[in-house]
Every structure is written in structure tokens, then in C-alpha cells.
Scaffold this active site. Structure first.
Site, PDB file in Angstrom:
ATOM      1  N   THR A  70      -2.427   1.053  -4.796  1.00 23.19           N
ATOM      2  CA  THR A  70      -2.937   2.179  -4.020  1.00 23.19           C
ATOM      3  C   THR A  70      -4.277   2.653  -4.556  1.00 23.19           C
ATOM      4  O   THR A  70      -4.570   2.515  -5.748  1.00 23.19           O
ATOM      5  CB  THR A  70      -1.929   3.350  -4.029  1.00 23.19           C
ATOM      6  N   LYS A 112      -6.952  -5.353  -5.032  1.00 26.67           N
ATOM      7  CA  LYS A 112      -5.605  -5.602  -4.504  1.00 26.67           C
ATOM      8  C   LYS A 112      -5.400  -7.094  -4.289  1.00 26.67           C
ATOM      9  O   LYS A 112      -4.359  -7.653  -4.668  1.00 26.67           O
ATOM     10  CB  LYS A 112      -5.405  -4.854  -3.179  1.00 26.67           C
ATOM     11  N   GLU A 118      -4.114  20.636   0.006  1.00 25.49           N
ATOM     12  CA  GLU A 118      -4.731  21.934   0.264  1.00 25.49           C
ATOM     13  C   GLU A 118      -4.449  22.410   1.673  1.00 25.49           C
ATOM     14  O   GLU A 118      -4.176  23.584   1.904  1.00 25.49           O
ATOM     15  CB  GLU A 118      -6.242  21.836   0.042  1.00 25.49           C
ATOM     16  N   ASP A 147      -4.950   5.784  -4.468  1.00 21.72           N
ATOM     17  CA  ASP A 147      -4.700   7.168  -4.875  1.00 21.72           C
ATOM     18  C   ASP A 147      -4.627   7.301  -6.385  1.00 21.72           C
ATOM     19  O   ASP A 147      -4.554   6.334  -7.127  1.00 21.72           O
ATOM     20  CB  ASP A 147      -3.391   7.666  -4.253  1.00 21.72           C
ATOM     21  N   PHE A 200     -12.473  20.961  -9.034  1.00 24.07           N
ATOM     22  CA  PHE A 200     -11.475  20.006  -9.513  1.00 24.07           C
ATOM     23  C   PHE A 200     -12.146  18.722  -9.988  1.00 24.07           C
ATOM     24  O   PHE A 200     -13.150  18.282  -9.436  1.00 24.07           O
ATOM     25  CB  PHE A 200     -10.513  19.681  -8.367  1.00 24.07           C
ATOM     26  N   ARG A 250       5.748  17.277  -4.723  1.00 24.71           N
ATOM     27  CA  ARG A 250       4.473  17.395  -5.444  1.00 24.71           C
ATOM     28  C   ARG A 250       4.313  18.862  -5.846  1.00 24.71           C
ATOM     29  O   ARG A 250       4.297  19.744  -4.991  1.00 24.71           O
ATOM     30  CB  ARG A 250       3.315  16.967  -4.547  1.00 24.71           C
ATOM     31  N   ASP A 265       0.857  -1.174   0.000  1.00 23.96           N
ATOM     32  CA  ASP A 265       0.000   0.000   0.000  1.00 23.96           C
ATOM     33  C   ASP A 265       0.900   1.233   0.000  1.00 23.96           C
ATOM     34  O   ASP A 265       2.102   1.135   0.265  1.00 23.96           O
ATOM     35  CB  ASP A 265      -0.880  -0.029   1.254  1.00 23.96           C
ATOM     36  N   LYS A 266       0.343   2.391  -0.327  1.00 26.78           N
ATOM     37  CA  LYS A 266       1.155   3.607  -0.334  1.00 26.78           C
ATOM     38  C   LYS A 266       0.900   4.466   0.903  1.00 26.78           C
ATOM     39  O   LYS A 266       1.781   4.672   1.713  1.00 26.78           O
ATOM     40  CB  LYS A 266       0.864   4.445  -1.594  1.00 26.78           C
TER      41      LYS A 266
END
Length: 1123
Positions: free
Chosen positions: A620, A709, A442, A622, A483, A540, A348-349
């Protein structure tokens, strides 16, 4: 309060994560143990031994060890398995702040305005940012009135239980109306209620029917590859045993016909049995005598070795994490040697590789780069001029705060954008300002703006209040351009207190650059250089831009925007067109760089594991950009991987075409991202997916569900036939952990579900290299040495019986004394082999880390395999020939010193068993790589024990005490005082080990080129503890790959902010000016993980004390008090 239930009964809320309960433990455990063929064999053997006609050994010689093995193993399994439930479908339950959601609920009402609740879903998807759910207005009116809730009589019709975490379909019939239900009105089991006083929910699914449990795989009985190989070998041994007994039975038949008739005069056959029946009985007699080819003590020893090596893991201080007081734990004791054979790691991340801590690290403003790496010698920026600053925020570039104080317009515009362009919620409790960010990115950006003097204070659906350098300002919020995964940016349109209209935009630099005004070309070039530097450090990044708007244009655009937002057809497409229209001709302000802080030691750990030829796949939930950045940061992706291939098709055909394209242009230094896992895992494509992934040096699967997974892990297990390990820290990793051969849980920020389902657990990912490269490799090496030696000593012991049968008329007479047979495995050879199996090591842990390549032999099964087993069997056959025929020949024409004959059965038995014990002890010494005082004591002590027991049992006193049990009276003292006997022992010992020494000498040249030999040679040369490994220089990358904006940000949050269904009550106003005093010590601290500290409250970066102020602190006249 309980809702009126329909006629059917739903599932209870009980869940089961253990294998056994009180009633099933005994039958299930015995069933599991008798899956070991050897245990079943010994049960059959026990039955045979109670038949007097065929048994030449007492029944208790088998039943006692068998019961001992079953009992020890059962106790260990019970210890390994030791780990709520009144809730049922239709119940209405109350949850309070910070409570765990216990079932899948329909949200009815809450304490918050407009019936909103905040939840953390880390246990489900690994994301720690808060999410919002809202009840239907009609149920929200129920409030917390228990009577109204008890009288609620709605009916819910919904989809059946499934594992889709992102979708829910159903309707609520209440009164005369039907209301649609979707995922935004559902609280799933595994979530945690945050910042919400209370809420009420209707239980829709409970227990095993909840989406969390639907995503969890079943508990399975895990067996090591050594265990599986042992079952195959035991079958082969059984076959060979039957073959040997058949030969001896045939021999008995022939002997009875040719020779046996000569003895019937004084040894008549019982009941006039024929030679054939005698051969039949002889077959079963030899089955009992030769059963030591698979001694039951083997399994006792294996369990002791595994238990001991598990304790080493539990006791390892180098795997203890002091910050959380968490030691490593071997939660199972049956899989240790499998740790030395791992080929694939599935990780996993979030929370496993990273700490879930976002830190504002660097930035580029108007072509100038700001931000310095902390080196231990730099002073942190002093933010005491700002009473609203977050005391936990740390920045090391003083020039940026000086630019803020000098009122540099571009710098002010930069931080003004960060303070306005977001969907963060602010709340003040007990004098502290708390931020709730939908995205941790954020949160980090808004916290940075806050410290540099642009403090976001509060918001309403149509306004944003900030404090700009001590001055309270209110901006009218006119629109949020939200977004999504395609846009990779967000914008806000605001009206300043001066009446100016402005659009602020932030997002992925590649996306923002396409929408810049042509006048920004020069600044784009400079900013791009900075972005490349930031990306090279694994940060990032995102770009910031703005545009001033014309009033008339905005009015007509706003009208078209309203019409599109209420459209029922192609709403999203129409809004996207409007967003594209207004987000153009932007002016570039700069870029930000955020560090998604890795856990300590992750890059080095991944590098070490890669050198050990272990393939690491990251699975992941994400987005791809987030995973890519982390991949570079942790050394999973490297610059030499010159091609990044992305599988992101929107249909099965698209994914199939992308896979075929990749296979056609494969490059060995390719990394691969899989973004559409559901299509790739379809049965028709799973092999193409696996081929593609296995060709890549790095694989990252993005946006995967917990069940997917597990499917990836099962796919590799099914087709690759290798040992797999899965590691994670959340409930979303449980199915993956259960599916892999080895499951490792990290006791981190996402609860204990992963730990409770794991085989091994610890607190930091970096401990994985020690678990595998040290404990795993040692455990595998020790187990393999143990098995090779154990089979050798027992095959040799047993084969001597086989040769003796040809000289005793195939009568099933034993060649050794019965007491020696009983004590051979229990006393004379048990401790030496256990000492080797618990303490032996070819190199120490430091050398293991310096040479991770030493791990490779375990992956290739080089230390114990079928080939190694047959080599051992051949060696045993040779040794048994030597141990039988050398003593036989030595005694056949030998007399004592006084001229009397010594060639009797008892003297021969004593000599043979003494030669055997010396031979196997010397062989053990050749196998041992690491001699300790304990090993030496065990080896020498066992020999001393043998002679002490032998002389005692062969004494006159024991014979007089029980003549039938101790018939070898005087044999020891009469035989072992003869020089010829000791010469025979010496000769047989030399001849038994001669093949081993010869083989090692002949293969010395090829052995010299093996890594193991070279490392051990270096160790012997060093003769001291090897020097610490050289410090590794940090490699700077110059990658142009950069991330998009707010990768864990969810679409639709902007609509909620501006929808008048507002999330928060207005914040209580605090003094907004900057007083002429230092920063107070009661400053607020933001919630979440965006301020550079963990949610446990432990600061990751503390403020440097006594920081010297700058000469440009315009808002400060009094020095800071000492901290």
C-alpha cells in the site's frame, strides 16, 4: 491553443495496453502459439506427411486439426485482447471540472483564486482525498485568454521521464526570468480535476513518457504452470518417440537383412535401396504413426475446457454485485487452472480491502465512553434539532447528544476542538454545505462535530467561522502547527470571540500523552482503557487535548515562529523546536475512534484464504499506522502474532541492520512492516528482504510506489517459484497486476485502469475466495484429471502400435483401421473426457468453503506432476501390453462357431480397437467423481456411436461406394457375433483397470487419513446439501496498538491554509441559527468519503424513519415530518 514548439519532437499521447494491433496480430499470435513445442512438432509432422516414401497416412489427417487448433486459439486470443491521442509535448490544453488529466502538465492558470486547482489522485496512489496544486503567479496572469496563451513562449528544462510520483525538478524560463518548478505545480496523468471550473496546462510528458505509464509494467504473455510443465513433458515425449522409432528402425534393418531378402523376388526393393535406407524411411514412417503420443486434439480440448470454465466464472451469480450491476469477468481464458495453485496474494489496501468510507464510530470524553454498535434493534440518534446536520451521518448512542444539549462543558470543548483543529475547506453550492478534506479522517471528524451542533462553515487565512449550537462564532486563526510523519499530530492556535488564546491539538495518543500536564494522569488511565477497547475493534484512534496560552508568551513565541518560517537554513528543525516548546502541559479532552470501513466479507475471506495456506501480503501507498489498523480489522494481523517487526531505516545500512536483527530474533508468530521499500529492494539486500518477509505470518509493505509493488511481486516469482496473484483497483496497481502470474482487478472507486489490465475482475474483494477456492480449485482438478486421462488413453492407443511392429516385419503398418485412427480422438473419446473436464467436482462449493484446506494439493502440484505423468505412462504401457497380447493370443488358435478361421488382420484390428475403447471408457468412469446426466450420456453415447459408425463403415454398401476407403467389409458383423470376442473384451477390460483398483485398495488406509477422502466421505454420508457453516462469533481484541493521526494527511497543507494563497472564495452565508422546526429535507451533503457514504451517492447508512425524540431537545418544538 498551442505553444511554439522547439526543434525536437516529443512523444505523442498514445498509449498501448493491448498485446496486438491489426498488423501484428497474425505474426505475433502465430509466434506465441508456436512457442508451444507441440504445435511446432505438428508443423514438422505435416511436412513429413507430404513425402510419399515415408507417409502411411494422408496429409490431411494432420493439417486439418492443426489449422483448427491455430484458428480457435487465435480467435480466442483476439477476443481476449479487444480494448485517445492528439496531444503532444509543448501543447497547451484546457481541462474542465471532473475531467481526467490526459498528460503530465505544467499548471499555467485556473479558474480558482490564486490559480489553485483541486485534484484527486486515486488512480496514482490510491488516495481519494483531494490535493491542491498552484500555478506560478507569472503564468497565472494568462488566465483563460486564448490569445495570451497562444503567444506564451516560455521554455521548460526539466528532469527526463521517470517513475517518481512524488518529485519533479525543473525550471521555467519566461521573459528574462527563471522560475523553479516542483511537484506542487505539476498535474500528472491519471489525476482527475475536482471542484475547479477550468485550468490550462502545458504538456511536459505525453504517452509512454508520463509518470503513470513509467510505473506500468509491460504486457507479457502469461502461461500457466501446467503449460510450462506440458512443454517439458512434450520434450520428454518427443525424446521417447525418437527412442521408440529408433528401436523400430533398427528392428527393420535387422529384419530386412535376415528376412527381407526372401521377399525380394516378388517384392523387389525400389531403386535397389539398401536395408539401411529402408530403416531410415521406416524411422520417419513410425514418427508419423506414433505421433499420437502427443495428439493435436489435446490442445483443442484444453482450449475448450478453459473456455468452458471461464464461462462458469462469468455466469456465477454469487460473484455478481448488484449495487453496481457488476458481474465477475474472466478477461482471459488461458489461466483458469492457475487459480487453483495460488500461494502468494499481493493486495492493495485502499479500495481493495476497504471501501474508502470513514465513519465516526465511538469516542471518549472526560473519561466516559460513547458510541454503540448497531445491532439492528437500536434507533439511530435523531439530529433533527440541528438543521445543518448531515442527513447521512448515523450514531446510535443517545446519551452523547443529550450531553450536548445539556451543555456539558467538556463535551462542548471536545466538539469545538474537532470543528476548529483541521485543514478542511468548506464551500456552499446550491444551498448545500460541501466539505473538502485533505484526509478522509478529518472529513469524518468535522462531519461528526457538525452533527453534534458544532458546524464548521467557512475559513479565511486568519479566521475560522463555526456555528456553535445555533450561534455563529468566528475564531481568529493565529497559527497552524502542521502534521508530518514524525510529529504525528497537528495543532491550531486560535483566539475565541471572548479574546481567550487556546491551543487545540489532536494526534496519535502515544504522542499526545507525552505532552500532557501531570494533573491528567487519572484521566489518562481511563482514556487508555477506552482506547484499548476501540483499537481492539480495529478502529482508528487519536487523542484530543488543549492548552490555554498566556498573551505575552504567545506574542514573543509568534515572533520567533515568524523568524523560523523565513529562515533559509534548517527551517524545519527550527519550527519543530518551537512546536515542541508550545505543545506541552496539555489538558486531555478525550479520544475519537473512526472506522475505516472494510468491504463486506474481507475478514472472513482473508481467514479462509489463510486456512488454504495462501500467504497474503498487503502493498500500500498508505502510512504504516493506517495499514496496521486495517491489518487488524481484516484478520491479517491477529493477537497471537505477539511481535510486530518494523523495517523503517533511513539508509541502506540501517535497513540491512534491521533485517539482520530480525533474522536473529525470529519468532514464528511475527508480522512485519516494511516502511523503506526502496532500500530493501536493492540487489544487495533483496534476498535478506525476501527471507525476512517469508518467515513472517503477515507482511505489510507501506509507502510503496507502483513500480515497487511490481518489484516485490517479481522478487517472489524469481526466488520462490510459486504461483502469485495480485489484486487491486487503481492505476497504481497496474504494474503489480501485470507482474503477477494472475492479475485481478476490482471495479471500484478508482477507475477502470486495473480492470483493463487484469486477467479476472469483479466488484468486491470477498469474491476472491470463491474465485480461488471454488472455480480455481475445480479448474485445476479438472485440468489435471483431463491430462492424466488423456495421456493414458493416447499412450495406450499408441503403444499397441509399438508392440504390433514386432509382428508385422517393422513395416509401419497400422494395427487399427485407418477410420478408427481418425475418429478415436475426434469422436469416440472426445466428449466423455470433455464432460469430465467441464462438470466433474470432488465436492461442491459449500464443502469447498467449509474445508479451505482442500486447496493445498493444488499449491503442491499433487494432482499433476512429472511423477504423476510417469505413473500414467507406466499404466499405459501395461494396458497396451494387455490390449495387444490378450486379443493376439485369443485369436491365434480360435475358430468361429462354424469352424472357419477368424485369425485375420482385420478381425484382430477390430477386436483390439474395441477392447481399447472399453478399457479407456471404464478408466474414465474410475476417474470421475461427479456423475451427471450429461457425463453419463457422453460415455454411453460414445460407445453407441462407435458401434453405429463401425457397423456402417464395415457394411457392404460403403465398400461398394468406395472400396479403397472401406476395405473392412463384413468384419464387424462376422466378429462381434462370436462369444469368444466378447469374453476377450471383458477380460482385457478387467485386466486393464485391475492395477488401478488394486492400488486404490492397498492405499486405502493412507487415503483415509487424507482430507479429500474424509470430506468426500462426509458428503456421501450427508446425502443431502450440507448444513450452512456455523455463525462465527466476533473476536474482540484488546490490543494496545493504536494509530497516529490522519494517516493519509499530507504535510504542508496547513501552510497553504494560512498563506493568504487561500483555497476558497468566502462561503455564501446561510442562516446560522437553529429554527424551532424539524430538519429540512434539503440538507446539504458533504463531498468525499468522510460522511459514511460512497462517492457514487449511494448512502451506506440511511436514517431510521420515525425516530422517537428525546425529552431534552431544547431547540426543537415541532416534530419531524415523516421521511
Amino acid at each position: 491553443a498551442s505553444h511554439k514548439k522547439p526543434d525536437f519532437r516529443g512523444a505523442t499521447n498514445a498509449i498501448k495496453t493491448s498485446k496486438y494491433n491489426f498488423f501484428t496480430f497474425l505474426p505475433l499470435n502465430l509466434f506465441e502459439q508456436f512457442q508451444r513445442i507441440a504445435n511446432a512438432y505438428f508443423l514438422v509432422l505435416l511436412v513429413l506427411q507430404v513425402i510419399p516414401q515415408i507417409s502411411s497416412l494422408s496429409w490431411f489427417t494432420t493439417v486439418v486439426p492443426l489449422i483448427l487448433v491455430l484458428t480457435v486459439t487465435a480467435a480466442k486470443d483476439a477476443t481476449d485482447d479487444i480494448r485517445w491521442m492528439d496531444v503532444q509535448v509543448g501543447d497547451i490544453i484546457k481541462l474542465e471540472n471532473n475531467q481526467f488529466v490526459t498528460a503530465d502538465l505544467l499548471l499555467l492558470s485556473s479558474s480558482e483564486p490564486l490559480n489553485l486547482v483541486y485534484i484527486e489522485t486515486a488512480e496514482l496512489d490510491g488516495e481519494t482525498n483531494l490535493k491542491v496544486r498552484q500555478a506560478l503567479p507569472v503564468t497565472g496572469e494568462l488566465g483563460d485568454d486564448i490569445e495570451n496563451l497562444a503567444n506564451f513562449n516560455g521554455e521548460v528544462r526539466c528532469e527526463p521521464p521517470n517513475n517518481r510520483l512524488d518529485r519533479f525538478t525543473g525550471t521555467l524560463s519566461y521573459g528574462a526570468q527563471k522560475y523553479p518548478l516542483d511537484n506542487e505545480k505539476i498535474l500528472l496523468r491519471g489525476c482527475t480535476l475536482r471542484n475547479t471550473g477550468w485550468c490550462f496546462g502545458l504538456v511536459l510528458f505525453a504517452g509512454q513518457e508520463t509518470k503513470l505509464m513509467q510505473n506500468c509494467g509491460k504486457s507479457t504473455f502469461k502461461r500457466t504452470s501446467v503449460d510450462r510443465l506440458m512443454n517439458v513433458l512434450v520434450l520428454c515425449i518427443f525424446g521417447f518417440l525418437v527412442f521408440m522409432c529408433t528401436i523400430l528402425a533398427v528392428g527393420n534393418y535387422i529384419w530386412e537383412i535376415n528376412k527381407g531378402s526372401n521377399f525380394t523376388v516378388f517384392l523387389p526393393r525400389e531403386n535397389d535401396n539398401s536395408a539401411g535406407f529402408s530403416a531410415f524411411l521406416t524411422f520417419w514412417s513410425y514418427i508419423i504413426i506414433l505421433n499420437t503420443v502427443v495428439p493435436i486434439s489435446l490442445y483443442v480440448s484444453v482450449e475448450i475446457i478453459r473456455l468452458g470454465n471461464s464461462f462458469y466464472i462469468d455466469w456465477d451469480r454469487k460473484m455478481y454485485y448488484s449495487r453496481s450491476d457488476t458481474p465477475a469477468e474472466a478477461r482471459t481464458t488461458t489461466l483458469n487452472e492457475e487459480l487453483g495453485q495460488i500461494k502468494y496474494i499481493f493486495s492493495d489496501k485502499t479500495g481493495t480491502l476497504t471501501q474508502n468510507i470513514m465513519i465516526f464510530n465511538k469516542c471518549s470524553i472526560n473519561g466516559k465512553s460513547y458510541g454503540l454498535k448497531y445491532t439492528g434493534q437500536k434507533d439511530a440518534v435523531d439530529f433533527s434539532f440541528n438543521p445543518l446536520a448531515d442527513p447521512r451521518f448515523v450514531f446510535y448512542d443517545h446519551s452523547l447528544v443529550e450531553a450536548v444539549k445539556l451543555e456539558n462543558p467538556e463535551v462542548h470543548a471536545f466538539f469545538r476542538l474537532l470543528a476548529l483543529c483541521h485543514t478542511v475547506m468548506a464551500e456552499e453550492k446550491k444551498g448545500e454545505l460541501l466539505y473538502q478534506a485533505q484526509s478522509p479522517d478529518e472529513g469524518a471528524l468535522v462531519t461528526a462535530a457538525r452533527n453534534f451542533g458544532f458546524v464548521f462553515r467557512s475559513r479565511t487565512p486568519d479566521s475560522i467561522s463555526i456555528v456553535e449550537m445555533g450561534k455563529q462564532q468566528s475564531y481568529q486563526l493565529l497559527a497552524i502547527l502542521d502534521f508530518n510523519n514524525v510529529r504525528k499530530r497537528m495543532s491550531v492556535i486560535v483566539r475565541s470571540p471572548e479574546g481567550k488564546l487556546c491551543l487545540y491539538c489532536k494526534g496519535a495518543d502515544t504522542i499526545v500523552y507525552e505532552r500532557l500536564h501531570q494533573s491528567c494522569s487519572k484521566m489518562m488511565d481511563v482514556t487508555t482503557e477506552h482506547l484499548n477497547e476501540f483499537a481492539g475493534e480495529g478502529l482508528r484512534t487519536l487523542a484530543l487535548a488543549y492548552r490555554e496560552l498566556d498573551e505575552d508568551y504567545f506574542i514573543q513565541w509568534k515572533q520567533r515562529h515568524h523568524e523560523a518560517s523565513i529562515s533559509l537554513e534548517d527551517k524545519d528543525g527550527k519550527l519543530d523546536e518551537l512546536y515542541e516548546e508550545i505543545e506541552k502541559d496539555l489538558l486531555l479532552l478525550g479520544a475519537t475512534a473512526i472506522e475505516d470501513k472494510l468491504q463486506d466479507g474481507v475478514p472472513h475471506t482473508i481467514e479462509q484464504l489463510s486456512r488454504a495456506d495462501i500467504k497474503i501480503w498487503v502493498l500500500t501507498g498508505d502510512k504504516q499506522e493506517t495499514a496496521e489498523n486495517i491489518g487488524y480489522s481484516c484478520n491479517l494481523l491477529r493477537e497471537e502474532m505477539n511481535e510486530v517487526f518494523i523495517i523503517s531505516g533511513n539508509s541502506s545500512e540501517d535497513v540491512r541492520e534491521e533485517l539482520r536483527m530480525f533474522l536473529g530474533q525470529f519468532c514464528p508468530t511475527t508480522s512485519c512492516f516494511f516502511h523503506r521499500q526502496a532500500f530493501a529492494l536493492e540487489r544487495s539486500m533483496e534476498l535478506d528482504f525476501l527471507r525476512t518477509a517469508c518467515l513472517c505470518k503477515s507482511v505489510i509493505c507501506c509507502r510503496v510506489t507502483p513500480l515497487q509493488k511490481a518489484q516485490v511481486v517479481e522478487l517472489v516469482k524469481k526466488y520462490k517459484q510459486v504461483v502469485t496473484l495480485a489484486i487491486g483497483d487503481g492505476a497504481n496497481d497496474v504494474s503489480m497486476i501485470k507482474a503477477a502470474h494472475i492479475g485481478v482487478g476490482i471495479s471500484g472507486q478508482e477507475g477502470m485502469q486495473a480492470v483493463l489490465s487484469s486477467d479476472y475482475s469483479f466488484a468486491q474483494f470477498r469474491f476472491l475466495q470463491r474465485l480461488l477456492l471454488v472455480h480455481g480449485r475445480w479448474s485445476y482438478l479438472r485440468m489435471c484429471k483431463f491430462l492424466r486421462y488423456f495421456f493414458y488413453k493416447n499412450f495406450t492407443f499408441t503403444f499397441v502400435h509399438f508392440w504390433f511392429a514386432f509382428f508385422c516385419g517393422f513395416s509401419a503398418q497400422t494395427v487399427y483401421d485407418e477410420w478408427f485412427i481418425t475418429l478415436y480422438n475426434l469422436m469416440y473419446t472426445a466428449l466423455p473426457v470433455l464432460g469430465m473436464s467441464l462438470f466433474d467436482q470432488d465436492v461442491n462449493d459449500v464443502w469447498s468453503f467449509q474445508h479451505p484446506e482442500l486447496y493445498v494439493p493444488g499449491q503442491r502440484n499433487l494432482y499433476f506432476s512429472r511423477k504423476a505423468f510417469f505413473k500414467c505412462a507406466i499404466h499405459s504401457c501395461y494396458s497396451s501390453l494387455v490390449l495387444f497380447f490378450i486379443p493376439y493370443a485369443a485369436l491365434s488358435d480360435t475358430v468361429r462357431d462354424d469352424g472357419s478361421d477368424v485369425a485375420d488382420y482385420q478381425s484382430f484390428a477390430l477386436l483390439t480397437q474395441t477392447c481399447l475403447l472399453f478399457a479407456v471408457s471404464i478408466q474414465l468412469g474410475l476417474e470421475m467423481s461427479y456423475w451427471t446426466a450429461v457425463n453419463t450420456f457422453f460415455v454411453l453415447g460414445s460407445l453407441v456411436m462407435y458401434f453405429a459408425v463401425t457397423f456402417t463403415m464395415y457394411s457392404n454398401g460403403m465398400f461398394l461406394f468406395l472400396p479403397s476407403a472401406f476395405p473392412f467389409i463384413g468384419t464387424a458383423r462376422n466378429s462381434l457375433n462370436q462369444p469368444s470376442v466378447w469374453l476377450t473384451i471383458l477380460l482385457t477390460s478387467i485386466l486393464c483397470v485391475l492395477p488401478v483398483v488394486t492400488y486404490r485398495f492397498l492405499t486405502l488406509k493412507s487415503l483415509f487419513f487424507s482430507l479429500n477422502f474424509q470430506v468426500m466421505f462426509k458428503v456421501r454420508q450427508a446425502k443431502v446439501t450440507p448444513p450452512p457453516p456455523p455463525r462465527r462469533a466476533r473476536i474482540r481484541r484488546t490490543s494496545s496498538r493504536r494509530s497516529g493521526y490522519a494517516f493519509s494527511h499530507a504535510q504542508g497543507y496547513g501552510d497553504l491554509v494560512t498563506s493568504n494563497r487561500f483555497l476558497r472564495r468566502p462561503a455564501v452565508s446561510l442562516a446560522s441559527g437553529f429554527p424551532p422546526v424539524g430538519r429540512t429535507t434539503t440538507g446539504f451533503s458533504p463531498m468525499g468519503r468522510s460522511a459514511g457514504y460512497s462517492p457514487t451517492g449511494r448512502p451506506q447508512n440511511s436514517k431510521v424513519p420515525d425516530v422517537e425524540g428525546t425529552s431534552l431537545q431544547m431547540f426543537r418544538t415541532i416534530a419531524d415530518p415523516p421521511l
